[in-house]
Scaffold this motif. Structure first.
Motif, PDB file in Angstrom:
ATOM      1  N   UNK A   1       0.834  -1.207   0.000  1.00 24.14           N
ATOM      2  CA  UNK A   1       0.000   0.000   0.000  1.00 24.14           C
ATOM      3  C   UNK A   1       0.867   1.255   0.000  1.00 24.14           C
ATOM      4  N   UNK A   2       0.467   2.243  -0.787  1.00 26.40           N
ATOM      5  CA  UNK A   2       1.233   3.481  -0.866  1.00 26.40           C
ATOM      6  C   UNK A   2       1.024   4.300   0.400  1.00 26.40           C
ATOM      7  N   UNK A   3       2.102   4.762   1.040  1.00 18.81           N
ATOM      8  CA  UNK A   3       1.927   5.573   2.254  1.00 18.81           C
ATOM      9  C   UNK A   3       1.276   6.910   1.936  1.00 18.81           C
ATOM     10  N   UNK A   4       0.596   7.474   2.926  1.00 16.77           N
ATOM     11  CA  UNK A   4      -0.124   8.725   2.712  1.00 16.77           C
ATOM     12  C   UNK A   4       0.803   9.869   2.322  1.00 16.77           C
ATOM     13  N   UNK A   5       2.024   9.875   2.893  1.00 21.52           N
ATOM     14  CA  UNK A   5       2.932  10.980   2.583  1.00 21.52           C
ATOM     15  C   UNK A   5       3.335  10.990   1.117  1.00 21.52           C
ATOM     16  N   UNK A   6       3.169   9.849   0.430  1.00 16.64           N
ATOM     17  CA  UNK A   6       3.451   9.774  -1.003  1.00 16.64           C
ATOM     18  C   UNK A   6       2.176   9.910  -1.826  1.00 16.64           C
ATOM     19  N   UNK A   7       1.117   9.254  -1.392  1.00 19.97           N
ATOM     20  CA  UNK A   7      -0.134   9.290  -2.146  1.00 19.97           C
ATOM     21  C   UNK A   7      -0.756  10.688  -2.157  1.00 19.97           C
ATOM     22  N   UNK A   8      -0.669  11.394  -1.042  1.00 22.58           N
ATOM     23  CA  UNK A   8      -1.331  12.701  -0.955  1.00 22.58           C
ATOM     24  C   UNK A   8      -0.758  13.717  -1.953  1.00 22.58           C
ATOM     25  N   UNK A   9       0.571  13.910  -2.054  1.00 28.35           N
ATOM     26  CA  UNK A   9       1.067  14.883  -3.036  1.00 28.35           C
ATOM     27  C   UNK A   9       0.828  14.456  -4.488  1.00 28.35           C
ATOM     28  N   UNK A  10       0.840  13.150  -4.748  1.00 25.34           N
ATOM     29  CA  UNK A  10       0.533  12.701  -6.105  1.00 25.34           C
ATOM     30  C   UNK A  10      -0.918  13.045  -6.449  1.00 25.34           C
ATOM     31  N   UNK A  11      -1.816  12.770  -5.508  1.00 27.06           N
ATOM     32  CA  UNK A  11      -3.231  13.085  -5.729  1.00 27.06           C
ATOM     33  C   UNK A  11      -3.450  14.577  -5.875  1.00 27.06           C
ATOM     34  N   UNK A  12      -2.791  15.356  -5.027  1.00 26.74           N
ATOM     35  CA  UNK A  12      -2.938  16.810  -5.112  1.00 26.74           C
ATOM     36  C   UNK A  12      -2.439  17.348  -6.443  1.00 26.74           C
ATOM     37  N   UNK A  13      -1.398  16.714  -7.005  1.00 27.71           N
ATOM     38  CA  UNK A  13      -0.838  17.177  -8.275  1.00 27.71           C
ATOM     39  C   UNK A  13      -1.824  17.030  -9.426  1.00 27.71           C
ATOM     40  N   UNK A  14      -2.807  16.158  -9.278  1.00 29.46           N
ATOM     41  CA  UNK A  14      -3.794  15.986 -10.350  1.00 29.46           C
ATOM     42  C   UNK A  14      -4.625  17.241 -10.555  1.00 29.46           C
ATOM     43  N   UNK A  15      -4.666  18.101  -9.550  1.00 31.80           N
ATOM     44  CA  UNK A  15      -5.387  19.359  -9.717  1.00 31.80           C
ATOM     45  C   UNK A  15      -4.604  20.416 -10.445  1.00 31.80           C
ATOM     46  N   UNK A  16      -3.327  20.136 -10.767  1.00 33.59           N
ATOM     47  CA  UNK A  16      -2.464  21.110 -11.441  1.00 33.59           C
ATOM     48  C   UNK A  16      -2.126  20.700 -12.869  1.00 33.59           C
ATOM     49  N   UNK A  17      -2.901  19.805 -13.454  1.00 37.17           N
ATOM     50  CA  UNK A  17      -2.534  19.269 -14.760  1.00 37.17           C
ATOM     51  C   UNK A  17      -2.739  20.258 -15.900  1.00 37.17           C
ATOM     52  N   UNK A  18      -3.414  21.372 -15.655  1.00 34.15           N
ATOM     53  CA  UNK A  18      -3.578  22.368 -16.718  1.00 34.15           C
ATOM     54  C   UNK A  18      -2.285  23.133 -16.962  1.00 34.15           C
ATOM     55  N   UNK A  19      -1.399  23.162 -15.986  1.00 35.48           N
ATOM     56  CA  UNK A  19      -0.136  23.868 -16.140  1.00 35.48           C
ATOM     57  C   UNK A  19       0.975  22.927 -16.566  1.00 35.48           C
ATOM     58  N   UNK A  20       2.009  23.481 -17.199  1.00 36.02           N
ATOM     59  CA  UNK A  20       3.155  22.664 -17.593  1.00 36.02           C
ATOM     60  C   UNK A  20       3.969  22.273 -16.359  1.00 36.02           C
ATOM     61  N   UNK A  21       4.591  21.097 -16.379  1.00 35.14           N
ATOM     62  CA  UNK A  21       5.357  20.651 -15.213  1.00 35.14           C
ATOM     63  C   UNK A  21       6.524  21.589 -14.899  1.00 35.14           C
ATOM     64  N   UNK A  22       6.757  21.836 -13.626  1.00 37.33           N
ATOM     65  CA  UNK A  22       7.893  22.642 -13.163  1.00 37.33           C
ATOM     66  C   UNK A  22       8.831  21.721 -12.392  1.00 37.33           C
ATOM     67  N   UNK A  23       9.966  21.349 -12.967  1.00 33.38           N
ATOM     68  CA  UNK A  23      10.850  20.382 -12.304  1.00 33.38           C
ATOM     69  C   UNK A  23      11.710  20.979 -11.195  1.00 33.38           C
ATOM     70  N   UNK A  24      11.733  22.299 -11.041  1.00 34.99           N
ATOM     71  CA  UNK A  24      12.680  22.933 -10.121  1.00 34.99           C
ATOM     72  C   UNK A  24      12.553  22.431  -8.681  1.00 34.99           C
ATOM     73  N   UNK A  25      11.344  22.385  -8.076  1.00 35.57           N
ATOM     74  CA  UNK A  25      11.275  21.905  -6.686  1.00 35.57           C
ATOM     75  C   UNK A  25      11.757  20.467  -6.516  1.00 35.57           C
ATOM     76  N   UNK A  26      11.379  19.585  -7.430  1.00 36.63           N
ATOM     77  CA  UNK A  26      11.812  18.189  -7.330  1.00 36.63           C
ATOM     78  C   UNK A  26      13.320  18.077  -7.532  1.00 36.63           C
ATOM     79  N   UNK A  27      13.840  18.849  -8.467  1.00 31.66           N
ATOM     80  CA  UNK A  27      15.281  18.836  -8.714  1.00 31.66           C
ATOM     81  C   UNK A  27      16.047  19.278  -7.471  1.00 31.66           C
ATOM     82  N   UNK A  28      15.554  20.304  -6.808  1.00 29.18           N
ATOM     83  CA  UNK A  28      16.208  20.786  -5.595  1.00 29.18           C
ATOM     84  C   UNK A  28      16.125  19.749  -4.482  1.00 29.18           C
ATOM     85  N   UNK A  29      14.992  19.068  -4.367  1.00 27.41           N
ATOM     86  CA  UNK A  29      14.830  18.065  -3.320  1.00 27.41           C
ATOM     87  C   UNK A  29      15.764  16.881  -3.533  1.00 27.41           C
ATOM     88  N   UNK A  30      15.851  16.408  -4.767  1.00 26.61           N
ATOM     89  CA  UNK A  30      16.756  15.295  -5.071  1.00 26.61           C
ATOM     90  C   UNK A  30      18.208  15.708  -4.841  1.00 26.61           C
TER      91      UNK A  30
END
Length: 366
Positions: A46-75
């Protein structure tokens, strides 16, 4: 285009008339519906909530183009590197394609086998003439850096290696780096490895920024069960990553995948990985012990990842018999350097292993 073996310390014989392995065959082709899946190395939980929640929330932003900067900084923060040394990809497999397309000027690409077949497949699809170094099963498929040609200007190796589950010492892999060479280390399963003392990723080169030409390819799809989301990344010198980014399609990584990358790079996620790797090690030891007790079955080396490689004469016939009884395992003959007497078996929980072994034993007895 036939890949050429490289002379060196004797390994498994290469028969010129033997058919080329099917480099495009992967474990998902074995795991057809209705079978217990021991063929795919993706953890299913089962996917943990800390992972499932941001993925689900991202579905509300699909009208905009992806911004890799935050993920790049986190990695980058996870691996203590500047963001310019991170390139996000649609799974680790895209990284191999980018390498093959961006480095068309290389003269002698070498792939160390047995390993995941997509690196060689990507090189060949881009017109490269690939050479192979075949590691010796009688030596536990261990890497001998001296076997790599000095003038190889591209070397690809997995660590831990799929399908052998061998974890090469970091010093041996690092010894392959040199000026004028690109060293690609596939660490898709690095987060499944753990040292006896509990330290995670004991042989990873992900934090090494001092090795010339080093490219580390990582995946987030294995431990966190995100194969369908396609998310991974490359780590390396900024100028080298710029060459790869130049051939990458625009917006290659989706907004939900970027959200997953950010979440999986958080310190709490890394701690969770360590716990999962420790449980995996215990489950792997149980599987290895049960397999080793079967007559004629040989577990190769000291498995260090989410799968084990086994050998016995007639293994492919056993694989087919297992399918008839509802079990899927990974055939070995599509990996260069192996053949039909090899099988890869994914590590699952003890209950699954204890259900599997009696079925396998019955087939072997028959």
């Amino acid at each position: 285009m036939r890949a050429q073996p490289i002379a060196g310390r004797p390994g498994p014989p290469i028969i010129p008339s033997a058919p080329e392995p099917d480099l495009g065959h992967h474990g998902d082709a074995e795991a057809t519906p209705g079978l217990v899946d021991l063929a795919v190395n993706v953890r299913r939980a089962p996917m943990p909530e800390w992972l499932a929640d941001p993925i689900t929330a991202a579905l509300g932003d699909l009208a905009g183009y992806p911004d890799p900067a935050p993920a790049r900084a986190a990695v980058a923060a996870r691996h203590r590197r500047p963001p310019a040394e991170v390139l996000l990809t649609a799974g680790a497999a895209e990284g191999f394609v980018l390498v093959a397309q961006a480095l068309r000027g290389i003269h002698r690409p070498v792939v160390v086998h047995p390993q995941f077949t997509e690196p060689e497949a990507a090189l060949r699809a881009s017109g490269h003439q690939v050479e192979r170094v075949l590691l010796d099963p009688d030596d536990g498929f261990r890497l001998d850096p001296a076997r790599i040609p000095v003038d190889a200007d591209l070397v690809m190796i997995g660590n831990p290696t799929n399908p052998t589950s061998v974890l090469h010492p970091a010093a041996d892999v690092a010894a392959l780096a040199r000026p004028g060479r690109v060293l690609v280390v596939d660490e898709a399963f690095a987060d499944t490895t753990i040292a006896p003392g509990g330290a995670g990723e004991p042989e990873s080169l992900a934090g090494r920024g001092d090795l010339p030409g080093l490219l580390v390819i990582r995946s987030l799809t294995k431990t966190w069960g995100l194969a369908g989301l396609r998310v991974g990344y490359l780590l390396g010198a900024a100028d080298l990553l710029d060459r790869l980014a130049a051939v990458q399609p625009l917006w290659a990584v989706s907004t939900p995948a970027l959200a997953a990358a950010t979440a999986c790079a958080a310190p709490a996620a890394v701690r969770a990985e360590r716990l999962i790797a420790a449980r995996l090690a215990a489950d792997r030891d149980h599987l290895v012990a049960r397999l080793a007790a079967l007559p004629g079955v040989r577990v190769v080396g000291q498995p260090a990842s989410a799968f084990v490689l086994v050998h016995w004469p007639g293994a492919d016939a056993v694989r087919r018999a297992l399918r008839e009884r509802g079990w899927a395992v990974r055939r070995g003959d599509t990996f260069p350097g192996l053949g039909p007497d090899w099988l890869r078996i994914a590590v699952r929980d003890r209950a699954t292993t204890d259900a599997f072994i009696p079925v396998l034993a019955q087939i072997l007895e028959a």
